[in-house]
Structure formats: structure tokens, C-alpha cells
Design an enzyme around this catalytic site. Structure first.
Site, PDB file in Angstrom:
ATOM      1  N   GLY A  22       0.796  -1.132  -0.014  1.00  0.00           N
ATOM      2  CA  GLY A  22      -0.084   0.046  -0.030  1.00  0.00           C
ATOM      3  C   GLY A  22       0.871   1.538  -0.119  1.00  0.00           C
ATOM      4  O   GLY A  22       0.608   2.215   0.552  1.00  0.00           O
ATOM      5  N   TYR A  42     -15.244  -1.674   8.292  1.00  0.00           N
ATOM      6  CA  TYR A  42     -14.012  -1.500   8.788  1.00  0.00           C
ATOM      7  C   TYR A  42     -13.498  -1.771  10.132  1.00  0.00           C
ATOM      8  O   TYR A  42     -12.574  -2.469  10.252  1.00  0.00           O
ATOM      9  CB  TYR A  42     -13.542   0.091   8.426  1.00  0.00           C
ATOM     10  CG  TYR A  42     -12.489   0.758   8.694  1.00  0.00           C
ATOM     11  CD1 TYR A  42     -11.253   0.409   7.849  1.00  0.00           C
ATOM     12  CD2 TYR A  42     -11.942   1.734   9.756  1.00  0.00           C
ATOM     13  CE1 TYR A  42      -9.967   0.919   8.113  1.00  0.00           C
ATOM     14  CE2 TYR A  42     -10.931   1.997  10.094  1.00  0.00           C
ATOM     15  CZ  TYR A  42      -9.977   1.524   9.030  1.00  0.00           C
ATOM     16  OH  TYR A  42      -8.427   2.230   9.215  1.00  0.00           O
ATOM     17  N   ILE A  58      -5.256  10.578  10.480  1.00  0.00           N
ATOM     18  CA  ILE A  58      -3.999  11.266  10.339  1.00  0.00           C
ATOM     19  C   ILE A  58      -4.089  12.463   9.024  1.00  0.00           C
ATOM     20  O   ILE A  58      -4.690  12.215   8.004  1.00  0.00           O
ATOM     21  CB  ILE A  58      -3.109   9.952   9.472  1.00  0.00           C
ATOM     22  CG1 ILE A  58      -2.935   8.596  10.303  1.00  0.00           C
ATOM     23  CG2 ILE A  58      -1.685  10.478   9.248  1.00  0.00           C
ATOM     24  CD1 ILE A  58      -2.437   8.918  11.682  1.00  0.00           C
TER      25      ILE A  58
HETATM   26  P1  NAD Z   1      -4.824   4.499   1.763  1.00  0.00           P
HETATM   27  O1  NAD Z   1      -6.151   4.203   1.423  1.00  0.00           O
HETATM   28  O2  NAD Z   1      -4.288   5.925   1.431  1.00  0.00           O
HETATM   29  O3  NAD Z   1      -3.936   3.629   1.268  1.00  0.00           O
HETATM   30  C1  NAD Z   1      -4.097   2.229   1.103  1.00  0.00           C
HETATM   31  C2  NAD Z   1      -3.162   1.763   0.040  1.00  0.00           C
HETATM   32  O4  NAD Z   1      -3.520   0.435   0.045  1.00  0.00           O
HETATM   33  C3  NAD Z   1      -3.613   2.216  -1.277  1.00  0.00           C
HETATM   34  O5  NAD Z   1      -2.596   2.738  -2.301  1.00  0.00           O
HETATM   35  C4  NAD Z   1      -4.245   1.161  -2.166  1.00  0.00           C
HETATM   36  O6  NAD Z   1      -4.063   1.368  -3.554  1.00  0.00           O
HETATM   37  C5  NAD Z   1      -3.927  -0.137  -1.588  1.00  0.00           C
HETATM   38  N1  NAD Z   1      -4.699  -1.183  -1.619  1.00  0.00           N
HETATM   39  C6  NAD Z   1      -5.748  -1.465  -1.933  1.00  0.00           C
HETATM   40  N2  NAD Z   1      -6.065  -2.726  -2.268  1.00  0.00           N
HETATM   41  C7  NAD Z   1      -4.824  -3.348  -2.183  1.00  0.00           C
HETATM   42  C8  NAD Z   1      -4.590  -4.719  -2.526  1.00  0.00           C
HETATM   43  N3  NAD Z   1      -5.250  -5.713  -2.656  1.00  0.00           N
HETATM   44  N4  NAD Z   1      -3.135  -4.988  -2.495  1.00  0.00           N
HETATM   45  C9  NAD Z   1      -2.107  -4.038  -2.231  1.00  0.00           C
HETATM   46  N5  NAD Z   1      -2.503  -2.754  -2.153  1.00  0.00           N
HETATM   47  C10 NAD Z   1      -3.760  -2.461  -2.025  1.00  0.00           C
HETATM   48  O7  NAD Z   1      -4.621   4.231   3.320  1.00  0.00           O
HETATM   49  P2  NAD Z   1      -3.712   4.927   4.403  1.00  0.00           P
HETATM   50  O8  NAD Z   1      -4.284   5.885   5.005  1.00  0.00           O
HETATM   51  O9  NAD Z   1      -2.548   4.876   3.910  1.00  0.00           O
HETATM   52  O10 NAD Z   1      -3.821   3.924   5.398  1.00  0.00           O
HETATM   53  C11 NAD Z   1      -2.720   2.652   5.780  1.00  0.00           C
HETATM   54  C12 NAD Z   1      -3.206   1.811   6.942  1.00  0.00           C
HETATM   55  O11 NAD Z   1      -3.430   2.840   7.970  1.00  0.00           O
HETATM   56  C13 NAD Z   1      -4.622   1.240   6.946  1.00  0.00           C
HETATM   57  O12 NAD Z   1      -4.217  -0.122   7.439  1.00  0.00           O
HETATM   58  C14 NAD Z   1      -5.518   2.156   7.450  1.00  0.00           C
HETATM   59  O13 NAD Z   1      -6.414   1.287   7.769  1.00  0.00           O
HETATM   60  C15 NAD Z   1      -4.637   2.535   8.696  1.00  0.00           C
HETATM   61  N6  NAD Z   1      -5.219   3.813   9.103  1.00  0.00           N
HETATM   62  C16 NAD Z   1      -4.948   5.077   8.544  1.00  0.00           C
HETATM   63  C17 NAD Z   1      -5.508   5.873   9.083  1.00  0.00           C
HETATM   64  C18 NAD Z   1      -5.653   7.474   8.328  1.00  0.00           C
HETATM   65  O14 NAD Z   1      -6.211   8.511   8.958  1.00  0.00           O
HETATM   66  N7  NAD Z   1      -5.063   7.286   7.277  1.00  0.00           N
HETATM   67  C19 NAD Z   1      -6.148   6.157  10.221  1.00  0.00           C
HETATM   68  C20 NAD Z   1      -5.998   4.891  10.895  1.00  0.00           C
HETATM   69  C21 NAD Z   1      -5.507   3.787  10.267  1.00  0.00           C
HETATM   70  N1  SER Z   2      -8.930   7.792   9.329  1.00  0.00           N
HETATM   71  C1  SER Z   2      -9.333   6.281   9.171  1.00  0.00           C
HETATM   72  C2  SER Z   2     -10.699   6.286   8.674  1.00  0.00           C
HETATM   73  O1  SER Z   2     -11.423   7.277   8.939  1.00  0.00           O
HETATM   74  C3  SER Z   2      -9.613   5.940  10.661  1.00  0.00           C
HETATM   75  O2  SER Z   2      -8.985   4.648  10.669  1.00  0.00           O
HETATM   76  O3  SER Z   2     -11.123   5.266   7.957  1.00  0.00           O
END
Ligand code: NAD
Ligand code: SER
Length: 317
Positions: free
Chosen positions: A9, A143, A173
Site C-alpha cells: 500500500g 472497517y 492522520i
Molecule cells: P490509503 O487508502 O491511503 O492507502 C491504502 C493503499 O492500499 C492504497 O494505495 C491502495 O491502492 C492499496 N491497496 C488497496 N487494495 C490493495 C491490495 N489488494 N493489495 C495491495 N494494495 C492495496 O490508506 P492509508 O491512510 O495510507 O492507511 C494505511 C493503513 O493505516 C491502513 O491499514 C489504514 O486502515 C490505517 N489507518 C489509516 C488512518 C488514516 O487516517 N490515514 C487512520 C487509522 C488507520
Molecule cells: N482515518 C481512518 C478512517 O477514517 C481511521 O481509521 O477510515
């Protein structure tokens, strides 16, 4: 020993920045950017190796890990909360089947694995103020279901197979490099783009919706610090509450207004996002992360807002 790292990802909101920081620390050639369908952007592509790595395809993940002799996986591939509610089948496939595949490959090849959980792992019956590290977790979103199951699966792989799994329950984030991927907390990023471009923003979450948040540099520091922590000191492993600030849309808008006085915000509440947000903590207690491995965020709300406005004003001209 120098780590060989795979980030799944890697073109996402967190991955696009974490991969570059990891390359800075461990060496460009030692950090492989795993991508799904999209090609990586110039920065990721030109600074180090990248590989197609759809986490729902075990053979593909296995071949990338073998080819690059990977020993640490930052598994960021996931479907975020709002998209997961619209596409629950896809969320299950990526967040559960994909994680299972990554853990199996890690077991086979002896890799350590970082897996982010989320404030989404909590639900309406959780105490929503000062949410403790160990408490009720009965989320009502798809989720959240996948995040709780993911935490448990990671614990299981550690206890049963001694796979070195570690994780953080990230809050929303906030960042300025890559837009968020369809979550409930996305408003806290969108507001900056709209305030700078149009001086106004329509918020999908109502006034009074308090949620934990964190600026990207702290999110990245936390992940790396946890993965570098001495294993014996970790009682929880998957996953630690971590937070840096808590605010509602009104408080954030007031802070933005200090830099863009003509900025106005109104509301068009999205019932799906609002329902999810209402079931998540207002503010988490992250004292276990502070005690067990020295979690200490640097960015407060005013410092984060100042930096976001400065960086995005330059970027958006
Ligand atoms: P994002 O949606 O920006 O990025 C996720 C990436 O995963 C994307 O680039 C997508 O193309 C890729 N993806 C989707 N399906 C896929 C697959 N089958 N194989 C490989 N890649 C695939 O998400 P993010 O914000 O960078 O989040 C990363 C992690 O952090 C996730 O587990 C998310 O739940 C967690 N998280 C994020 C936040 C936030 O606010 N961004 C908050 C809490 C938790
Ligand atoms: N920023 C994330 C969401 O809203 C929290 O996991 O999905």
C-alpha cells in the site's frame, strides 16, 4: 543487521511518506515499495525498488518477499472506513484475506510485520472518553470489524507462530503529500485544501464531533519507533492506542481562520460518516504506548495547522 523492508500500500496516504522516510534511514535499495494496480509516482519510483504486490494474491506477496529477501513488512494495504461501508466485500477481501496472506508469508520467511489498526476498532459500547488500552471493542462498521479481527489475528500469529507482529491504533492522520483514501476523518485534511483554494468548506461531520487526530510526521515516527522497540518490553504488541490531539470541526475551523480570516465553514452532514464517527472515541488514553516504548508525539493542533497552511500554500500556489 540491516533490514530489508517491504511496504504494501506504498502509494497511499501513509505509505507514500513512510516509504521515503524508511529509505532515508535504511537505504534506498533496502526498502521495496509494494503497489497494487497504480504505478508509483516519480518520487517512489526513482528513489528505490518497487514491485506489484496485490496482498490478496499470496503467491505474488511470497515472490516479492523471496526475491528481495525481505525481513520486515509494513503492511499498509487496506480499504478505509467510508469506502469499506460502501464496499464491504472488498473491505473483507483486502483487510482480512490480504492480512492473512501477509502473515502467512511472514511466518514462512521469518518476517516481522507492522499492521496499523485504528480508532475504528472501537464501537458505540466502548467508553468514548479517555478510551482505555484494554476495553470493549464491538465496532459496528465493516472497517471496524476487519480492524478488530486484524488485531486478534496478529496477536494469534505472535503467540502461536512467534511472528513478530506489532501495531498502532492510529487516529485520523493529517498530511499534505497524498490525499486520504476514503475515511471518516478525511475532512480534517480536505478543510486545508478548500480553505486555501476557495476560502470555504462544507464539512461532512457535524459540530461537536470530537475525534483523535495526528500529524503525519508523528504517525511515521511512531511506526518506526515501535518496530525498533525491544520486543521484551511490549506487553500489547497489537495494537497500541496512540493519539496526538482531539478536536471537533469547529475547533479546527477556528484554528484555520487564524491564518485565513475570510475562511467560512458550513455543514452537510453525511449520515454514514457521522454514524461511524459517533461510534469512535472522542479521545483515547495512550499511556501504555508512552510507558512501554516511549511514544511521544511532537505536533499539537496549533503547530500542525501552521505547518499544513505553510506547506499547502506553497504547493497550491
Ligand atoms: P490509503 O487508502 O491511503 O492507502 C491504502 C493503499 O492500499 C492504497 O494505495 C491502495 O491502492 C492499496 N491497496 C488497496 N487494495 C490493495 C491490495 N489488494 N493489495 C495491495 N494494495 C492495496 O490508506 P492509508 O491512510 O495510507 O492507511 C494505511 C493503513 O493505516 C491502513 O491499514 C489504514 O486502515 C490505517 N489507518 C489509516 C488512518 C488514516 O487516517 N490515514 C487512520 C487509522 C488507520
Ligand atoms: N482515518 C481512518 C478512517 O477514517 C481511521 O481509521 O477510515
Amino acid at each position: 543487521m540491516m533490514s530489508k523492508i517491504l511496504v504494501t500500500g506504498s502509494v497511499g496516504q501513509i505509505g507514500s511518506e513512510l516509504t521515503m522516510v524508511l529509505r532515508g534511514i535504511y537505504g534506498n535499495d533496502n526498502v521495496v515499495a509494494g503497489v497494487n494496480r497504480t504505478q508509483p509516482g516519480e518520487k517512489l519510483r526513482d528513489s528505490g525498488p518497487w514491485e506489484a504486490c496485490d496482498c490478496t494474491n499470496t503467491d505474488l506477496v511470497d515472490s516479492v518477499v523471496k526475491k528481495h529477501k525481505i525481513d520486515v513488512i509494513y503492511h499498509l494495504a487496506a480499504i478505509l472506513s467510508a469506502v469499506a461501508e460502501a464496499k464491504p466485500d472488498l473491505a473483507w477481501k483486502v483487510n482480512i484475506d490480504g492480512l492473512y496472506n501477509v502473515l502467512e508469508v511472514a511466518r514462512e520467511h521469518g518476517c516481522a510485520v507492522f499492521v496499523p489498526s485504528s480508532i475504528g476498532a472501537f464501537g458505540p459500547t466502548t467508553p468514548l472518553d479517555d478510551t482505555p488500552q484494554d476495553t470493549i471493542q464491538r465496532p459496528t462498521s465493516m472497517y471496524g470489524v476487519t480492524k478488530v479481527a486484524g488485531e486478534l489475528l496478529c496477536d494469534y500469529y505472535f503467540k502461536r507462530f512467534q511472528v513478530d507482529t506489532r501495531g498502532l491504533r492510529y487516529p485520523g492522520i493529517i498530511s499534505n503529500e497524498t490525499l486520504p483514501g476514503g475515511g471518516t476523518t478525511d475532512y480534517a485534511v480536505e478543510i486545508f485544501y478548500e480553505a486555501i483554494k476557495h476560502k470555504k468548506y462544507t464539512c461532512p461531520l457535524g459540530a461537536g464531533t470530537f475525534l483523535d487526530m495526528m500529524y503525519m510526521p508523528d504517525a511515521i515516527d511512531g511506526a518506526i519507533k515501535l518496530m525498533e522497540a525491544e520486543s521484551g518490553k511490549l506487553k500489547h504488541r497489537n495494537a497500541f492506542n496512540v493519539t496526538a490531539m482531539s478536536f471537533d470541526p469547529e475547533i479546527l475551523a477556528a484554528e484555520v481562520k487564524k491564518y485565513i480570516p475570510e475562511f467560512t465553514m458550513d455543514y452537510n452532514v453525511d449520515p454514514v460518516k457521522q454514524g461511524i464517527a459517533d461510534s469512535w472515541p472522542n479521545n483515547m488514553d495512550d499511556s501504555e504506548a508512552r510507558k512501554q516504548w516511549g511514544w511521544e508525539p511532537k505536533y499539537t493542533l496549533p503547530v500542525m495547522v501552521k505547518d499544513m497552511i505553510e506547506v499547502l500554500s506553497k504547493k497550491l500556489g
